[in-house]
Scaffold this motif. Structure first.
Motif: not given
Length: 191
Positions: A35-40, A118-125
């Motif tokens: 998840a860290l590698l994908a999101l951050h 913990e992903a922010d709304e902008a990412q989720r959209k």
């Protein structure tokens, strides 16, 4: 002997954990790593800090341990970014009972989903409906029964659930890195 090109598995990472006095399974941190590698796009230094925090230590005890932990990150990133889609979670293998394998998969899902939540709304959209559905299904892995017998049926079910987790990790990575089958080009030509 360099560990840079050696494929690491669950036992390799668990051995490093044991060297640091930890009996915990690497599965939870492997889920977090994906998840860290994908999101951050976690840096090598940040990953070492994450592992050390998880192990309750200040730093790896020796260069070989640090190299193995960094190799774990590199191996995971390369597999997630590869066009072959050959990523495999670091989970207990056939040397372990099905109950231990199921526990590892449950821990992997917990680590992965903890960061996804913990992903922010902008990412989720930006996520596709398929990804949202796959991630929602992963929550079921956090609840799976781990006190299971070694049977062909349970083995087949566990394989299918592991494949679902594997695909969820690759789908999340791919959607977060569109058009980049190889995010880190180590040997990129210089022009």
């Amino acid at each position: 002997m360099s560990l840079l090109n050696e494929r690491q598995d669950f036992s390799d990472i668990a051995d490093v954990f044991l060297l640091h006095g930890s009996m915990q399974s690497p599965a939870f941190l492997d889920g977090r790593l994906c998840a860290l590698l994908a999101l951050h796009e976690v840096t090598p230094q940040a990953w070492l800090e994450e592992v050390c925090l998880g192990l309750g230590i200040e730093q790896p005890r020796d260069p070989a341990s640090a190299e193995r932990l960094l190799g774990w990150r590199r191996q995971t990133l390369e597999a997630l970014a590869a066009s072959e889609m050959n990523y495999e979670p670091i989970l207990p293998d056939e040397l372990y009972s099905l109950a231990e394998q199921a526990t590892g998969l449950k821990e992997w899902a917990q680590g992965f989903l903890e960061l996804v939540e913990e992903a922010d709304e902008a990412q989720r959209k930006q996520w596709s409906d398929t990804l949202k559905e796959v991630l929602a299904d992963l929550h079921g892995l956090e609840q799976i029964e781990t006190d299971i017998d070694d049977s062909p049926e349970n083995e087949n079910d566990l394989f299918a659930l592991t494949e679902h987790a594997r695909m969820a990790a690759m789908l999340l990575y791919t959607e977060q890195h569109p058009g980049k089958p190889q995010v880190e080009q180590v040997d990129a030509p210089v022009h």
